[in-house]
Design a protein around this motif. Sequence first.
Motif, PDB file in Angstrom:
ATOM      1  N   VAL B  22       0.856  -1.192   0.000  1.00  0.00           N
ATOM      2  CA  VAL B  22       0.000   0.000   0.000  1.00  0.00           C
ATOM      3  C   VAL B  22       0.889   1.238   0.000  1.00  0.00           C
ATOM      4  CG1 VAL B  22      -1.822   1.225   1.242  1.00  0.00           C
ATOM      5  CG2 VAL B  22      -1.787  -1.275   1.225  1.00  0.00           C
ATOM      6  N   ARG B  23       0.677   2.120  -0.973  1.00  0.00           N
ATOM      7  CA  ARG B  23       1.525   3.304  -1.098  1.00  0.00           C
ATOM      8  C   ARG B  23       1.322   4.231   0.101  1.00  0.00           C
ATOM      9  NH1 ARG B  23       1.385   7.156  -6.387  1.00  0.00           N
ATOM     10  NH2 ARG B  23       1.431   5.231  -7.590  1.00  0.00           N
ATOM     11  N   GLU B  24       2.340   4.999   0.396  1.00  0.00           N
ATOM     12  CA  GLU B  24       2.333   5.816   1.609  1.00  0.00           C
ATOM     13  C   GLU B  24       1.147   6.786   1.675  1.00  0.00           C
ATOM     14  OE1 GLU B  24       5.708   8.364   2.115  1.00  0.00           O
ATOM     15  OE2 GLU B  24       5.616   8.209   4.302  1.00  0.00           O
ATOM     16  N   ASN B  25       0.818   7.434   0.560  1.00  0.00           N
ATOM     17  CA  ASN B  25      -0.264   8.428   0.659  1.00  0.00           C
ATOM     18  C   ASN B  25      -1.616   7.773   0.978  1.00  0.00           C
ATOM     19  OD1 ASN B  25      -0.732   7.323  -1.869  1.00  0.00           O
ATOM     20  ND2 ASN B  25      -0.908   9.273  -2.945  1.00  0.00           N
ATOM     21  N   ARG B  27      -1.808   5.023   2.925  1.00  0.00           N
ATOM     22  CA  ARG B  27      -1.724   4.658   4.338  1.00  0.00           C
ATOM     23  C   ARG B  27      -1.900   5.865   5.246  1.00  0.00           C
ATOM     24  NH1 ARG B  27       3.047   3.265   5.406  1.00  0.00           N
ATOM     25  NH2 ARG B  27       4.113   3.119   3.407  1.00  0.00           N
ATOM     26  N   ILE B  28      -1.341   7.004   4.802  1.00  0.00           N
ATOM     27  CA  ILE B  28      -1.389   8.202   5.644  1.00  0.00           C
ATOM     28  C   ILE B  28      -2.820   8.690   5.857  1.00  0.00           C
ATOM     29  CG2 ILE B  28      -0.875  10.689   5.630  1.00  0.00           C
ATOM     30  CD1 ILE B  28       1.935   9.987   4.706  1.00  0.00           C
ATOM     31  N   ARG B  30      -5.427   7.151   6.137  1.00  0.00           N
ATOM     32  CA  ARG B  30      -6.142   6.319   7.096  1.00  0.00           C
ATOM     33  C   ARG B  30      -5.873   6.734   8.536  1.00  0.00           C
ATOM     34  NH1 ARG B  30      -5.789   0.845   7.203  1.00  0.00           N
ATOM     35  NH2 ARG B  30      -7.974   0.485   6.704  1.00  0.00           N
ATOM     36  N   ALA B  31      -4.865   7.568   8.729  1.00  0.00           N
ATOM     37  CA  ALA B  31      -4.511   8.001  10.083  1.00  0.00           C
ATOM     38  C   ALA B  31      -5.196   9.313  10.452  1.00  0.00           C
ATOM     39  CB  ALA B  31      -2.999   8.141  10.196  1.00  0.00           C
ATOM     40  N   PHE B  32      -5.922   9.896   9.514  1.00  0.00           N
ATOM     41  CA  PHE B  32      -6.580  11.176   9.801  1.00  0.00           C
ATOM     42  C   PHE B  32      -7.791  11.003  10.711  1.00  0.00           C
ATOM     43  CE2 PHE B  32      -5.173  13.386   5.630  1.00  0.00           C
ATOM     44  CZ  PHE B  32      -3.875  13.361   6.083  1.00  0.00           C
ATOM     45  N   GLN B 198      -7.913  -4.613  -1.978  1.00  0.00           N
ATOM     46  CA  GLN B 198      -6.563  -5.025  -1.628  1.00  0.00           C
ATOM     47  C   GLN B 198      -5.758  -5.657  -2.755  1.00  0.00           C
ATOM     48  OE1 GLN B 198      -9.257  -6.790  -0.896  1.00  0.00           O
ATOM     49  NE2 GLN B 198      -8.853  -8.942  -0.470  1.00  0.00           N
ATOM     50  N   PRO B 204      -5.694  -1.161   1.507  1.00  0.00           N
ATOM     51  CA  PRO B 204      -5.781  -2.282   2.449  1.00  0.00           C
ATOM     52  C   PRO B 204      -7.063  -3.099   2.236  1.00  0.00           C
ATOM     53  CG  PRO B 204      -5.310  -0.210   3.574  1.00  0.00           C
ATOM     54  CD  PRO B 204      -5.719   0.141   2.188  1.00  0.00           C
ATOM     55  N   SER B 253     -12.748   5.843   6.798  1.00  0.00           N
ATOM     56  CA  SER B 253     -11.328   6.039   6.483  1.00  0.00           C
ATOM     57  C   SER B 253     -10.875   5.078   5.391  1.00  0.00           C
ATOM     58  CB  SER B 253     -10.468   5.879   7.738  1.00  0.00           C
ATOM     59  OG  SER B 253     -10.805   4.690   8.397  1.00  0.00           O
ATOM     60  N   ASP B 254     -11.489   3.908   5.334  1.00  0.00           N
ATOM     61  CA  ASP B 254     -11.148   2.975   4.254  1.00  0.00           C
ATOM     62  C   ASP B 254     -11.581   3.535   2.909  1.00  0.00           C
ATOM     63  OD1 ASP B 254     -10.292   0.314   5.699  1.00  0.00           O
ATOM     64  OD2 ASP B 254     -12.014   1.086   6.778  1.00  0.00           O
ATOM     65  N   LYS B 267      -3.788   8.660 -12.053  1.00  0.00           N
ATOM     66  CA  LYS B 267      -2.718   9.598 -12.432  1.00  0.00           C
ATOM     67  C   LYS B 267      -1.753   8.968 -13.423  1.00  0.00           C
ATOM     68  CE  LYS B 267      -2.880  12.522  -8.487  1.00  0.00           C
ATOM     69  NZ  LYS B 267      -2.666  12.275  -7.051  1.00  0.00           N
TER      70      LYS B 267
END
Lengths: 390, 390
Positions: B22-25, B27-28, B30-32, B198, B204, B253-254, B267
């Motif tokens: 899973v690319r970082e952006n 994953r990030i 999901r933390a908001f 996934q 995820p 968030s998912d 993109k």
Amino acid sequence: MRQRRPKVPDVPLLMTPGPTQVRENVRIIRAFEMTNPDQDLKFFKFYRKTCLKLAAFLNTEAQVLILSGEGMVALDAACASLTESGDRVLILDNGIFGEGFADMVKVYGAEPVVFKGDRTRGISAENLREFLEKDSDFKFATIVHCDTPSGVLNDLKEICPLLKSYGILTVVDAVSSMVGEPILTDDWNIDICIGASQKGFSAPPGLAFLSISPDAWTVIKGRKTPIPSFYCNLLLWKNYYEDLWFPYTPPISDIYAFKTALDNVLKEDDASKRHRKIAKAVRKAVIRSGLSLYLKSDYCSTVTAINVPEGLDGEEIVQKMKAEHSILIGGNFGYLKGKVIRLGHMGENARLEYVSETLKALQLTLESEGVSLRADMESVFLEEMAKKKR
Amino acid sequence: MRQRRPKVPDVPLLMTPGPTQVRENVRIIRAFEMTNPDQDLKFFKFYRKTCLKLAAFLNTEAQVLILSGEGMVALDAACASLTESGDRVLILDNGIFGEGFADMVKVYGAEPVVFKGDRTRGISAENLREFLEKDSDFKFATIVHCDTPSGVLNDLKEICPLLKSYGILTVVDAVSSMVGEPILTDDWNIDICIGASQKGFSAPPGLAFLSISPDAWTVIKGRKTPIPSFYCNLLLWKNYYEDLWFPYTPPISDIYAFKTALDNVLKEDDASKRHRKIAKAVRKAVIRSGLSLYLKSDYCSTVTAINVPEGLDGEEIVQKMKAEHSILIGGNFGYLKGKVIRLGHMGENARLEYVSETLKALQLTLESEGVSLRADMESVFLEEMAKKKR
């Protein structure tokens, strides 16, 4: 490749009865890299350990499973796995969710029989006993621990053993009460106890879980007809750990986050005490201000339902709270829509700062609508919270 | 209160055919912090916009829904919502997942009729046509676009219009092919096209989605019997946007993370081109090294299934890759267990660096097991990737 950081969404303070605010350590773990949960043996252990931890929290030795989906998926899994066509199911109904169980079991061919309670208080065990003396031929009964639209709390400690004494299994929707109220699954004879991630545990929505007693497994395994569902078939989970096989790919990061949320709760001495204290102080503030509570008794500690003053519309109050104070409280639906608003003080919402901010904003909102209140809700709340003895 | 940062889990490089890296952006986000998706009107718009964006990606004007649960929940929702007791359903089977659909429709009382194809290549449209000339009385047919255990790709462009010409609806499991292969849902007459978060989208696990054609809606709405499921009842979703009502709390968030993952894919000029180039180079490397591919033709670009050399056990190779190189490749199951291993080059896994690292590790692993290879897989792969024309 260049990765742009996603835009941070503009989020109001959540004071709804779920989803609740999510603590930072729970949100952070969701941003970690993940393994493949189907193929990494370590994850089977992690999943099982988390289920066992949840079982201990729910005071049960029964098997606990965590499913991928919203709380409803566990309610559906319980109904689909227990029900066979023609089964009589007792629906204990003293609220909108209580009533809703009738439709859920009908889907699987059951004949629901509704035991209606007063919607402004808990189910009377005495009345239920009288009812059962005349008719007790039910495979299982459905009960909502806290019926969220009103916040009424049903006394499982009385109700479930009574049903058990008639050989009736119990399916308990404890989605909205869990963490905020103690649950003694085994002592109280609950056969299937259902929860979800986004309420008292304050994890994001996306996980449902349930405990399944040996009696419930016996009934599920002894069915004459196959379970009429694939995704909601609990039998597929029976030996996941021995077989190292999940019926589908588990949502790994959600389960890691849930485990962290569960640990947050377990680190507290008793989360239900915090909820009880907050809930009592909120009710005191509401009453002293001259507003009235929807319920006559049996208040769940996770949510407070307040009657909307004459001439006002509850949904407008909710919108105004959001627009002017960036606080999202609960509106309502069904026969309570517009008439009853709700403060959700469950999980991470149940903190002194958040609740006092919300009461202050509610006071300003009601006063701007021409309601004159007899006391300052925030002050009453803080005074109550300051008292040592409760 | 003090919040401890959770321990970072030790994660191998995922080169399995899903879940993917899973690319970082993604994953990030999901933390908001999150809003309440049931009560925040903005979320209804966001949900709908994300569904429309996904529909555009799948080249369809049909309604697309995102469900809370693993991919299986969408397969189950399609089967539960379409099937009535006694319906004849055609199961196109040239792999383990293809075959599995028979059990899924049986749950809802259907009579599955299996059309068996060669498991080492795509379904022959010619053979299917001959079959349908004799028997075409089916309500719908199930087809797996990419049957993951072998990676065989079925030609939907031929198969679905052929079935449609006989009035047979199609339910397509495109979970493993999506993003890695082009899907022209409307042009190819796919009635229900199913995916999950996934796999190629590299979000995820935890979300499933499906497109539902007007023809499929007509059948679902025209049922004589109610849909025998609650959580998997697509009718509950029909007017979610007009009614501002979700059948259950969506996993907010998912869905935010999935939207970011979808944007990552959009993109790119054409993500399926990247997959095709990688997949061709992997196959070349495998063949030139003297290993053999499981399939004879019709390779999906998201996964490569490799025959395990005589005398070795595939599951042991997988474990050794993980233990010694911290790379998790796919083992197998069913009749392929131990005999066929898989490289999952789908979504974020389908990057030159990851694939070359994996081929290098696989070479070392096989050589350490006494297999002598005729070429260096990593070098062949890199040479192929360096070629301008494909």
